[in-house]
Design an enzyme around this catalytic site. Structure first.
Site, short mmCIF file in Angstrom:
data_model
loop_
_atom_site.label_atom_id
_atom_site.label_comp_id
_atom_site.label_asym_id
_atom_site.label_seq_id
_atom_site.Cartn_x
_atom_site.Cartn_y
_atom_site.Cartn_z
N GLU A 195 1.38 -1.36 -0.05
CA GLU A 195 -0.06 0.43 -0.21
C GLU A 195 0.65 1.46 -0.31
OE1 GLU A 195 -2.74 -0.48 2.94
OE2 GLU A 195 -3.88 -1.89 1.81
N GLU B 87 -5.40 -8.99 -1.29
CA GLU B 87 -6.37 -8.49 -0.11
C GLU B 87 -7.56 -8.30 -0.54
OE1 GLU B 87 -4.83 -5.09 2.85
OE2 GLU B 87 -2.77 -5.92 2.15
C1 BG6 Z 1 -4.81 -3.39 4.65
C2 BG6 Z 1 -3.11 -3.56 5.09
O1 BG6 Z 1 -4.76 -1.75 4.91
O2 BG6 Z 1 -5.86 -3.35 5.02
C3 BG6 Z 1 -3.55 -4.90 5.79
O3 BG6 Z 1 -2.28 -4.20 4.46
C4 BG6 Z 1 -4.61 -4.65 6.88
O4 BG6 Z 1 -2.20 -4.44 7.00
C5 BG6 Z 1 -6.00 -4.30 6.36
O5 BG6 Z 1 -4.89 -5.16 8.46
C6 BG6 Z 1 -6.99 -4.20 6.79
O6 BG6 Z 1 -7.16 -2.80 7.85
P1 BG6 Z 1 -7.56 -2.83 9.19
O7 BG6 Z 1 -7.52 -1.98 9.45
O8 BG6 Z 1 -9.00 -3.09 9.49
O9 BG6 Z 1 -6.03 -3.92 9.97
#
Ligand code: BG6
Length: 472
Positions: free
Chosen positions: A165, A366
């Site tokens: 990111e 993701e």
């Molecule tokens: C992304 C990241 O921003 O979102 C992760 O790459 C992160 O590391 C995921 O866990 C979900 O966000 P959050 O803040 O709910 O953990």
């Protein structure tokens, strides 16, 4: 879907491992982060000493991934395990051994490793002493880290991600770029400097990886949240267009064209920001653009953007849009408890849009939903997660099968529970529940949730059978 489509999931190791200072690991920015809660969330943060103890359970966790039928698994090599201080002369062999074992085990199970080289895990020392990626020396340390990791894992790992990111570096500069904004630096200046420095860091990583392993496949990665105009007024359309360019496209524009786009040069010139970008760095960025193989992104939600009718000055207006804290909501979508709005068709839109703009293979690395869950009699009925995935997988299939997008794979977030980026265990993402609480580590036992068996079926049927008819 293509037969070699990479179904699987992804994890950020720093959020799951624990293994605090074991085997020579140093503190990193995630360990030391002072968390600001997400809007409307009561603070309940865990420390990172144990997290979900993936450090000691990684084989068991990989066995569960194999049981789900994963074709690919994305994990991150924690920088402060390899270079505990960041400016160390030599890498920590125990750290390298650990990830090599992990890769070997994945390969033994027939799972393709996809490796991220920095994911919220910069050694804390690099923040304290150098101020992270605001300091160009840190780019050299990063290149050295990449060199150590790739030299050790080359030939075993095909897919690399240079920087998790990367576009979020200016927004969460401590966690994503190991940097604090100096008192005399404006948000726009921070944005400009970090955008350039992280682009150089990415390019240096590309150079190192391809030099060591010409056959490796390298991807740049952003956290993608398309911004829609809040209304169809032209003011809002211009605002959303500006936000998308600066927030989403900028890193990919640089990575793919090998130069700074005109809109960004205009942004810095209008604000008299002196960015430091010398001829050698320009060349490295240019060369890296010719070696980039694919573009990867995370997708959780979309956003909306409107203009500010009361701001007349255009620079002030753009800055207000870029750093908008109003928390605008799309009236058409519901959200999870953390206010993340669910927009499944936004994934299809993102795929179409990014493919049209860059004409490069894409990779979803993701996608998932955070839910507060309880274990009852050894079970977690996470139908809400299944429903989220059903809709998002339907949407990506449309993009591939109908719209013709070239997509390498889909990695859900996440195989197992871990601490959120805000160090919350309450916000769970896994297909596997890990038995720990906010303040009690319990027994850290692993329990497959209902979605575990559902995703197993999805992968087995190559994305054809999405029905939620699991006998659990
Ligand atoms: C992304 C990241 O921003 O979102 C992760 O790459 C992160 O590391 C995921 O866990 C979900 O966000 P959050 O803040 O709910 O953990």
């Amino acid at each position: 879907m293509k037969k070699d489509f990479l179904w699987g999931a992804a994890l950020s190791n720093v959020q799951a491992e624990g293994g605090y200072l074991e085997d020579g690991k140093g503190l990193n920015v995630y360990d030391t982060l002072v968390v600001t809660p997400e809007k409307g969330i009561v603070p309940m943060f865990c420390d990172t000493k144990v997290a979900t103890d993936h450090y000691h359970h990684y084989k068991e966790d990989i066995d569960l991934m194999a049981e789900m039928g994963f074709k690919a698994y994305r994990f991150s090599v924690v920088w402060s395990r390899i270079h505990p201080q960041g400016d160390d002369e030599v890498p920590n062999q125990k750290g390298l051994d650990y990830y090599e074992d992990m890769v070997d085990y994945l390969l033994e199970k027939g799972i393709e490793p996809v490796v991220s080289l920095v994911h919220f895990d910069m050694p804390d020392h690099l923040l304290r002493k150098y101020n992270g990626f605001l300091n160009k020396q840190v780019i050299d340390f990063y290149a050295k880290h990449v060199e150590a990791v790739v030299s050790r894992l080359q030939g075993k790992v095909k897919y690399w991600l240079t920087y998790n990111e990367i576009n979020l570096a200016p927004y969460q500069s401590d966690l994503v770029a190991g940097a604090y904004r100096p008192d005399d630096m404006s948000l726009a200046e921070l944005f400009a400097h970090l955008s350039v420095n992280t682009a150089i860091a990415h390019a240096r990583a590309v150079e190192v990886i391809k030099r060591i392993d010409a056959k490796a496949w390298i991807g740049g990665m952003i956290g993608h949240a398309p911004f829609y105009p809040l209304t169809c007024r032209s003011e809002d359309i211009i605002a959303a267009d500006f936000k998308n360019k600066m927030h989403n496209y900028l890193p990919f524009d640089i990575m793919t064209s090998g130069q700074l786009p005109e809109y960004f040069i205009n942004f810095v010139e209008k604000r008299n920001i002196d960015i430091l970008f010398n001829e050698d760095e320009k060349q490295v960025v240019k060369d890296a653009s010719e070696k980039l193989d694919y573009l990867a992104f995370s997708y959780y939600r979309s956003g909306v953007q409107s203009s500010f009718d009361d701001i007349e000055d255009l620079i002030e207006l753009e800055d207000a849009i870029l750093f908008d804290q109003r928390g605008l909501k799309n009236p058409h979508y519901t959200a999870n408890e953390w206010g993340w709005q669910i927009d499944a068709e936004g994934l299809r839109y993102s795929l179409i849009d990014l493919y049209d703009r860059y004409h490069k293979p894409l990779f979803i690395v993701e996608n998932g939903i955070g839910i507060d869950e309880k274990l009852v009699d050894g079970k977690v009925y996470d139908d809400e997660r299944i429903s989220y995935y059903q809709k998002h997988i339907t949407s990506l299939k449309r993009a591939v099968e109908h719209d013709g997008v070239d997509l390498l794979g889909y990695l859900a977030w996440s195989p197992i529970d871990f601490l959120s980026s805000h160090k919350e265990i309450r916000k769970r993402y896994g297909f596997v529940y890990i038995n720990r609480d906010f303040d009690d580590l319990l027994d850290l036992k692993r329990y497959p949730k209902k979605s575990f068996y559902w995703y197993q079926k999805v992968i087995k049927s190559d994305g054809e059978d999405l029905e939620n008819n699991i006998d659990y």
